[in-house]
Design a protein around this motif. Structure first.
Motif, mmCIF file in Angstrom:
data_model
loop_
_atom_site.group_PDB
_atom_site.id
_atom_site.type_symbol
_atom_site.label_atom_id
_atom_site.label_comp_id
_atom_site.label_asym_id
_atom_site.label_seq_id
_atom_site.Cartn_x
_atom_site.Cartn_y
_atom_site.Cartn_z
ATOM 1 N N GLN A 1 -15.458 2.405 -1.792
ATOM 2 C CA GLN A 1 -15.130 3.678 -2.462
ATOM 3 C C GLN A 1 -16.024 3.942 -3.665
ATOM 4 O O GLN A 1 -16.203 5.086 -4.049
ATOM 5 C CB GLN A 1 -13.656 3.678 -2.962
ATOM 6 C CG GLN A 1 -12.647 3.799 -1.865
ATOM 7 C CD GLN A 1 -12.138 2.439 -1.446
ATOM 8 O OE1 GLN A 1 -12.927 1.491 -1.359
ATOM 9 N NE2 GLN A 1 -10.858 2.318 -1.170
ATOM 10 N N GLU B 1 0.824 -1.210 0.000
ATOM 11 C CA GLU B 1 0.000 0.000 0.000
ATOM 12 C C GLU B 1 0.856 1.256 0.000
ATOM 13 O O GLU B 1 0.438 2.298 -0.475
ATOM 14 C CB GLU B 1 -0.907 0.022 1.247
ATOM 15 C CG GLU B 1 -1.870 -1.150 1.342
ATOM 16 C CD GLU B 1 -3.007 -1.043 0.335
ATOM 17 O OE1 GLU B 1 -3.212 0.058 -0.214
ATOM 18 O OE2 GLU B 1 -3.658 -2.066 0.056
ATOM 19 N N ARG C 1 -7.164 -2.955 -7.042
ATOM 20 C CA ARG C 1 -6.732 -1.763 -6.309
ATOM 21 C C ARG C 1 -5.269 -1.445 -6.655
ATOM 22 O O ARG C 1 -4.921 -0.320 -7.009
ATOM 23 C CB ARG C 1 -6.922 -2.037 -4.812
ATOM 24 C CG ARG C 1 -6.545 -0.929 -3.874
ATOM 25 C CD ARG C 1 -7.394 0.314 -4.043
ATOM 26 N NE ARG C 1 -8.815 0.076 -3.962
ATOM 27 C CZ ARG C 1 -9.717 0.850 -4.576
ATOM 28 N NH1 ARG C 1 -9.318 1.859 -5.323
ATOM 29 N NH2 ARG C 1 -11.008 0.604 -4.450
ATOM 30 N N HIS C 2 -4.427 -2.465 -6.594
ATOM 31 C CA HIS C 2 -2.999 -2.222 -6.867
ATOM 32 C C HIS C 2 -2.777 -1.858 -8.332
ATOM 33 O O HIS C 2 -1.978 -0.971 -8.643
ATOM 34 C CB HIS C 2 -2.178 -3.465 -6.514
ATOM 35 C CG HIS C 2 -2.207 -3.764 -5.043
ATOM 36 N ND1 HIS C 2 -2.075 -2.796 -4.076
ATOM 37 C CD2 HIS C 2 -2.370 -4.937 -4.378
ATOM 38 C CE1 HIS C 2 -2.156 -3.337 -2.876
ATOM 39 N NE2 HIS C 2 -2.345 -4.652 -3.032
ATOM 40 N N MET D 1 -10.343 -7.941 -5.895
ATOM 41 C CA MET D 1 -10.475 -6.521 -5.571
ATOM 42 C C MET D 1 -9.126 -5.940 -5.145
ATOM 43 O O MET D 1 -8.768 -4.818 -5.507
ATOM 44 C CB MET D 1 -11.514 -6.321 -4.463
ATOM 45 C CG MET D 1 -12.910 -6.688 -4.915
ATOM 46 S SD MET D 1 -13.365 -5.868 -6.456
ATOM 47 C CE MET D 1 -14.505 -7.047 -7.144
ATOM 48 N N VAL D 2 -8.367 -6.730 -4.371
ATOM 49 C CA VAL D 2 -7.041 -6.261 -3.953
ATOM 50 C C VAL D 2 -6.168 -6.039 -5.188
ATOM 51 O O VAL D 2 -5.495 -5.002 -5.327
ATOM 52 C CB VAL D 2 -6.385 -7.299 -3.000
ATOM 53 C CG1 VAL D 2 -4.980 -6.852 -2.621
ATOM 54 C CG2 VAL D 2 -7.233 -7.485 -1.765
ATOM 55 N N ILE E 1 -15.102 1.044 -8.437
ATOM 56 C CA ILE E 1 -15.025 -0.205 -9.206
ATOM 57 C C ILE E 1 -16.455 -0.621 -9.549
ATOM 58 O O ILE E 1 -17.339 -0.586 -8.684
ATOM 59 C CB ILE E 1 -14.328 -1.319 -8.385
ATOM 60 C CG1 ILE E 1 -12.934 -0.851 -7.959
ATOM 61 C CG2 ILE E 1 -14.230 -2.597 -9.214
ATOM 62 C CD1 ILE E 1 -12.163 -1.861 -7.153
ATOM 63 N N ARG F 1 -3.639 1.694 -8.885
ATOM 64 C CA ARG F 1 -2.612 2.601 -8.377
ATOM 65 C C ARG F 1 -1.400 2.599 -9.311
ATOM 66 O O ARG F 1 -0.799 3.642 -9.570
ATOM 67 C CB ARG F 1 -2.207 2.196 -6.956
ATOM 68 C CG ARG F 1 -3.241 2.674 -5.938
ATOM 69 C CD ARG F 1 -2.707 2.607 -4.536
ATOM 70 N NE ARG F 1 -1.365 3.162 -4.419
ATOM 71 C CZ ARG F 1 -0.359 2.558 -3.797
ATOM 72 N NH1 ARG F 1 -0.546 1.388 -3.213
ATOM 73 N NH2 ARG F 1 0.831 3.115 -3.741
ATOM 74 N N PRO G 1 -15.360 -2.841 -2.949
ATOM 75 C CA PRO G 1 -14.985 -1.961 -1.848
ATOM 76 C C PRO G 1 -15.940 -0.761 -1.784
ATOM 77 O O PRO G 1 -16.596 -0.436 -2.774
ATOM 78 C CB PRO G 1 -13.568 -1.527 -2.238
ATOM 79 C CG PRO G 1 -13.502 -1.665 -3.704
ATOM 80 C CD PRO G 1 -14.422 -2.768 -4.061
#
Lengths: 447, 215, 227, 380
Positions: free
Chosen positions: A227, A123, A194-195, A190-191, A230, A198, A225
């Motif tokens: 936020q 992260e 996310r990466h 999802m992880v 997505i 980024r 998630p």
């Protein structure tokens, strides 16, 4: 049906609807035991082969890097099991020529636990660091292209990425590995997303799932998630919906200009399998040592999706899944674009999404059909997702007018999805002719 | 010696009839071939007219081959050919007006029939008169045979007669297409097909027998 | 053609001219000979062919004289044909009496111009028959006009009377639909060959319209065969 | 495990379609039309269909045997040619001429080009064109449908001796108290007599005289079956009928009553049969969708022009043959636009997500996009 979708403009035009045959969709992913010997090719990806960093006789543990990336467009390889390096030698590969492989004799006590890799605080990494971390995992596109993932997540100078498109369309018949991954490992996905967002700087991610996979869409919606950047979107079921250009057309209603990448529209496309694996490997700092493979086909007694250690020989996979001796054709990948292999000694590599087995009688219906001259029914023109004229291309190929094919009839746009051959009532091997033509044109251009 | 020269003469003669048949092999002189072969009689008259012009002009060209300078040879040939065409034109008018009307402009057009100029240029101007005329005779026979082949079929199917003699009785249903231009093309195509098939068969047979002689 | 490629030893121009001259002279002689030799036979042939047609449309005829009708009146043919003149043939029987008159006519048919010769009888002021001079009508359809008996029956006595002033036909010759002929000046068309039938009618009508007003007042001139 | 595996080229599965299936379906859809044709005209029509089809099959067999052409009898293509040819001929067409038509159809229309798939012209129409040129009188002779004794008695012209002229149908009809006009088709009656057949008769062809084949309604139904099962392209018939209707309407509107109304134009003669079964012949029509529209429009327009302005009453046959000849050219100028090469960069309606406007305009402005550094991604 056809007319409606034509006017609604929701999907790309044309394409075909082969019977889905996804018999393994409802069985969860199982684990395959280790084969006595694993054969890890140094080139499981597009780009330069890896450089071995172990010697013959050296002991390796599961997850340990055994070959390093050789340059930017290359990835490292990791030991898929604990054992001894028995040889580094040439072995047959699925694509034909023999390639250099690291052969590992597996200790019988080898566990499925990962024994290498230290957790990292991903992260906190800046985008460039994430990309390097992705390269360290040895990740390549698991959809079948085997293109190094870190290169895909690298945004070139001057370009900007707005959207990360996540390709959850598994349009090939029989294959279910991505589907099972979406259902079972939505959280890891999802992880990974996310990466990837980024790393590329994308402000939103859109997961495209075909509308015949409601369970996958539901599982992923639950894992979304909070936020809200997505989205999970259903797209029409159609082959080849899984091609990134077709998916983009289905989602955005635009066509990626010919000869250009989705990047030119501010998009990066990644496969769900790839991002899921990244989501698991990146925080743990581990390497890619296994992948989900669909082992299916009429010739398999216990079809299913398996976590297969990379380098497992096909013969071992098929023995385990119960392929009878009358197997006549073994295909790596799906039935539309997969490759039939000559030898069952070839190992499962990072790009293998499925192992498909046909028996003699399954092929008889196909082989027994007569071949006719082209009757110009126009089926291929109706089905070509790239808007080409395969009928004309086929006639030109028969006359060996390869230059005309390339210059006037856009042969270069063909991505060999196989729709034309699939629909052809005259049983003309169009795709095969195009492959030959492209090869000849490539050789001409190189000369 | 005389044997040899005899076979040579025979070869010269047969060349136009079979090996180099102007209609079926070289496909020359198609304009009159298609236009006037509505009946066997027309075909025969046209063939004979052409034969007369061909033989006479080849003979004359061959006679003059040593005195005509190269620069004006084509002009000379054309004048000679045109002369004989005019003679034929008058002769036909005198013999039968019906035939003259049926053949129409194609008599005058014999001048530009490439068989004649071709023979004059390629053969007669390089050989003595006797040889040239034998060759021309063979050629014109080949042409007559070609025209007759077309004319017979077209007359039999198109009118139910042969040389004006009724073959099938009064109730015959004529095939109109045969006396129209398309019929000419169709019949010519069929004959060409037959000829090339025969030729191919022969070549295959020769190749099988002679073992590589078939080139 | 390629002037730059003249061979080094070019033949002198005089030689070329001489050769061409000799050849032309020889050829000219041949042609003149052929012309002289065939002239009589060819002329006789042509005359015979014309007579055959004329005698066909005027059955009683044994001999004929060619005439032409000019705006000034009719006169025997010969010399320069006057512009706009209509040719016709006066046909005489064995006794030298006028048997009928054959007139040329032409009209556009289905494929090309149909040229005919029709017989006119001054006695009944009617057309008595016709024959084809040239026609490219579709064989099997258009050529029914000379084989179809029903159609030929139209011309047994087709009325072409002039009006009172003798300036035009009293009734135009008309081609009507098959099976609907009701007047003597109508022609019953052949079913399926209407276009060609119409051409025949039109040819007769046009020629008659042009010729008869001049011919009829002077019929007496033709009565006796001139030597 | 020693397994003998085979190497094959992808794709490894095949769609359900085959040439035999397509052709067989066309035959099925022709069956009701033929049945109605026989019902209308009796045993003469039946004999005509059988003889013409048999001669087509025989010719096909000869040409396949002698190696002149590809294909085989089992692909049904010769059967289709035979049935279509028989439907375009008058029911009382002499049988020996039917044999000539069948042979010339296969020889000139198909074998000459190399057999199935290679033919440039529709073989059935080539056959018809040949006999139209050879026997113009016989092919223009029609008989009324629903004659009383049609199932027991042949139309006399059917049974003419080979090479001999057929018996006079008009005399035969006269003996049966029909007038001479009974043997003319609606188009011929319009052309030569100025008589326009009533609409309902044309559509159902249950009364009066049909020139070519049976009721257009039935043909349209059978065509709809084929089009819905996608054994035939729906664009061509629609283009043919649409363009014929429009151009007839235009002429009718401008010149008025000298010309028949568009409805008569569409449903008289062989236009419907031609549009549905002949113009759609796969091998002789364009494969490109835009080409099909153009091709159909050309045929429709030509049909109307030929019918109105030529000496022939019927123009469908020549219109389609001209369309066939124009097909390679049409195909050349109507190649489909490849994916990503058109102007479609602008978003289509109803896309789920919109693209950031920057990206679209950047692309359109011809901005430099990152150089392609790797191979295109393949779908899984």
């Amino acid at each position: 049906m056809k007319l409606l979708s034509y006017f609604r403009g929701e999907a790309f035009q044309r394409g075909v609807h082969p019977p889905s045959c996804k018999h393994t969709a409802d069985t969860s992913i199982r684990r395959l035991p280790f084969a006595p010997r694993l054969v890890v090719p140094l080139s499981q990806h597009i780009g330069k082969p890896s450089r071995p960093t172990v010697r013959v006789g050296e002991e390796v543990v599961r997850g340990q890097p055994i070959a390093a990336a050789d340059g930017w467009l290359s990835v490292p390889q990791h030991a898929p099991a604990t054992g001894v390096v028995e040889a580094i030698e040439l072995r047959p590969s699925a694509r034909g020529p023999w390639t250099e492989c690291i052969v590992i004799r597996v200790y019988e006590a080898s566990t499925q636990e990962m024994l290498w890799g230290t957790p990292q605080d991903i992260e906190a990494f800046p985008p460039q660091e994430i990309v390097l971390a992705v390269q360290r995992t040895g990740m390549v596109g698991l959809g079948g292209a085997a293109f190094p993932s870190h290169a895909k997540l690298t945004v070139p100078e001057g370009a900007k990425v707005e959207t990360l498109v996540v390709n959850g369309c598994e349009c090939e018949p029989y294959l279910t590995c991505d589907y099972r991954v979406m259902v079972e490992q939505a959280r890891d996905l999802m992880v990974g997303i996310r990466h990837a967002m980024r790393a590329t700087g994308a402000s939103r991610a859109i997961i495209g799932v075909e509308d015949n996979k409601p369970a996958a869409a539901e599982a992923m919606r639950r894992a979304l998630p909070p936020q809200g950047d997505i989205f999970v979107e259903k797209v029409p079921t159609k082959y080849p919906q899984g091609s990134e250009k077709m998916l983009i057309t289905a989602l955005f209603g635009v066509e990626v200009p010919s000869g250009k990448l989705p990047l030119s529209l501010g998009m990066v496309v990644n496969n769900v399998g790839t991002l899921t694996a990244l989501g698991r490997l990146l925080p743990a700092g581990q390497g890619l040592v296994e992948r989900v493979v669909t082992v299916t086909g009429p010739g398999v007694a216990r079809p299913g999706d398996y976590h297969v250690p990379l380098g497992t020989p096909l013969s071992f996979v098929l023995d385990y899944a119960g392929a009878p001796a009358q197997a006549r054709q073994v295909i790596l990948g799906g039935p539309m674009m997969g490759q039939s292999v000559a030898s069952l000694d070839v190992p499962v590599t990072k790009g293998v999404s499925g192992v498909l087995v046909f028996r003699g009688e399954d092929m008889a219906s196909r082989e027994g059909r007569r071949s006719y001259p082209c009757i110009k029914c126009g089926e291929c023109v109706e089905s070509c997702p790239m808007g080409l004229n395969p009928s004309m291309l086929g006639m030109l190929a028969a006359q060996r007018e390869y230059d005309v094919m390339g210059e006037q009839y856009h042969l270069g746009d063909c991505f060999e999805c196989g729709c034309c051959t699939y629909t052809c009532p005259s049983n003309i091997p169009l795709v095969q002719q195009f492959r030959v033509a492209k090869q000849i044109l490539r050789e001409k251009a190189a000369a | 010696m005389s044997d040899l020269s005899q076979t040579r003469t025979f070869d010269e003669f047969m060349e136009g009839i079979w090996r180099q048949n102007p209609v079926f092999v070289m496909v020359l002189g198609m304009c009159p071939t298609l236009a006037v072969t509505v009946s066997a009689m027309n075909a025969l008259s046209m063939g004979l007219a052409t034969a007369f012009v061909l033989v006479c002009s080849c003979g004359l060209v061959s006679l003059m081959r040593n005195i005509v300078p190269k620069e004006v040879r084509i002009a000379t040939y054309i004048v000679i050919i045109a002369t004989f065409v005019t003679v034929v034109d008058y002769a036909i008018q005198a013999v039968s007006l019906a035939v003259y009307d049926a053949l129409g402009a194609f008599i005058q057009l014999i001048v530009v029939n490439c068989i004649i100029l071709g023979r004059a240029e390629a053969h007669a101007s390089k050989h003595p008169p006797a040889t040239a005329m034998v060759n021309a005779l063979g050629m014109s026979l080949g042409f007559v045979i070609g025209l007759l082949a077309l004319g017979t079929v077209r007359e039999v199917l198109g009118a139910g007669t042969l040389f004006g003699v009724s073959l099938f009785g009064a109730n015959f249903q004529p095939w109109v297409v045969m006396v129209l231009p398309p019929g000419g093309f169709i019949v010519l195509g069929a004959w060409l097909l037959l000829f090339s098939t025969l030729k191919q068969r022969k070549e295959v047979r020769l190749a099988e027998q002679g073992g590589g002689h078939g080139a | 053609m390629n002037t730059s490629a003249i061979p080094p030893q070019a033949t002198p121009a005089t030689s070329l001219v001489k050769t061409l001259g000799i050849v032309s002279a020889v050829c000219g002689l041949i042609i003149v000979g052929a012309y002289q030799g065939t002239y009589d036979a060819a002329a006789a042939n042509r005359r015979l062919a014309l007579e055959r047609t004329v005698f066909k449309v005027v059955p009683a005829a044994k001999s004929m004289v060619e005439w032409q009708a000019t705006p000034q009146g009719i006169r025997p043919a010969g010399g320069e044909p006057a512009p706009g003149a209509v040719k016709f043939y006066a046909a005489y029987d064995a006794q030298g009496a006028l048997a009928g008159i054959a007139v040329e006519g032409a009209a556009k048919g289905y494929a090309d111009t149909v040229r005919i010769l029709f017989g006119y009888s001054p006695d009944c002021q009617c057309v008595t028959g016709f024959g084809l001079v040239a026609s490219k009508e579709t064989p099997g359809i258009g050529d029914k006009i000379v084989t179809n008996h029903e159609f030929l029956a139209n011309f047994d006595a087709l009325d072409v009377k002039l009006n009172a002033e003798l300036s035009a036909l009293a009734n135009q010759v008309k081609v009507v639909k098959h099976g609907t002929k009701s007047q003597a000046w109508e022609i019953d068309a052949i079913a399926g060959a209407t276009v060609t039938s119409r051409a025949v009618g039109k040819a007769i009508n046009d020629s008659a319209q042009q010729l008869l007003p001049k011919l009829v007042p002077e019929t007496e001139k033709l009565r006796k065969k001139e030597s | 495990m020693t397994v003998q595996t085979e190497i094959r080229s992808a794709p490894h599965i095949k769609g359900p379609r085959s040439v035999e299936q397509i052709m067989a379906n066309v035959v099925y859809s022709l069956a009701p039309i033929c049945a109605f044709f026989v019902y209308q005209y009796g045993i003469s029509a039946l004999a005509s269909i059988l003889v013409v089809t048999a001669s087509c099959l025989l010719a096909e067999r000869v040409f396949v045997r002698t190696g002149t052409q590809a294909g085989s009898l089992s692909d049904f293509s010769a059967t289709i040619t035979g049935l279509l040819l028989a439907l375009t001929l008058p029911p009382g067409f002499p049988l020996w001429m039917g044999v000539v038509a069948g042979f010339s159809a296969m020889a000139l229309g198909k074998a000459l080009f190399g057999g199935i798939g290679f033919n440039v012209f529709n073989p059935a129409l080539v056959g018809r064109a040949f006999v139209q040129a050879a026997f113009p009188a016989a092919i223009a002779t029609y008989t009324p449908s629903f004659l009383p004794g049609r199932f027991t008695e042949f139309i006399p012209s059917s049974l003419a001796w080979p090479l001999m002229a057929p018996a006079d149908t008009a005399a035969w009809l006269k003996a049966m108290q029909y007038d001479a006009l009974a043997s003319a088709s609606p188009l011929a009656r319009w052309k030569f007599e100025g008589f326009v057949t009533p609409a309902w008769d044309l559509v159902t062809s249950l009364t009066g005289h049909m020139a070519v084949g049976p009721s257009p309604l039935l043909i349209l139904l059978c065509g709809a079956y084929l089009a819905l099962r996608r054994f035939m392209d729906w664009r061509i018939p629609i283009a043919v009928l649409g363009s014929a209707g429009l151009s007839a309407l235009l002429i009718y509107a401008v010149f008025g009553t000298r010309f028949p109304d568009p409805f008569f134009m569409l449903f008289s003669g062989g236009l419907v049969l031609g549009a549905v079964f002949m113009a759609t012949d796969m091998a002789t029509s364009p494969v490109t969708p835009r080409g099909m529209w153009l091709y159909g429009a050309l045929i429709g327009l030509l049909t109307v022009v030929i019918r109105f302005y030529s000496g022939l009453p019927e123009g469908v046959m020549y219109a389609i043959l001209i369309g066939n000849a124009a097909t390679p050219l049409i195909e050349r100028i109507t190649q489909p636009t490849p994916f990503g090469k058109g102007v479609s960069i602008r978003a289509r309606r109803q896309a789920t997500y919109t693209l950031h406007p920057d990206y679209i305009s950047r692309e359109e402005a011809g901005a430099k996009t990152p150089k392609k550094r790797f191979l295109k991604n393949k779908p899984k």
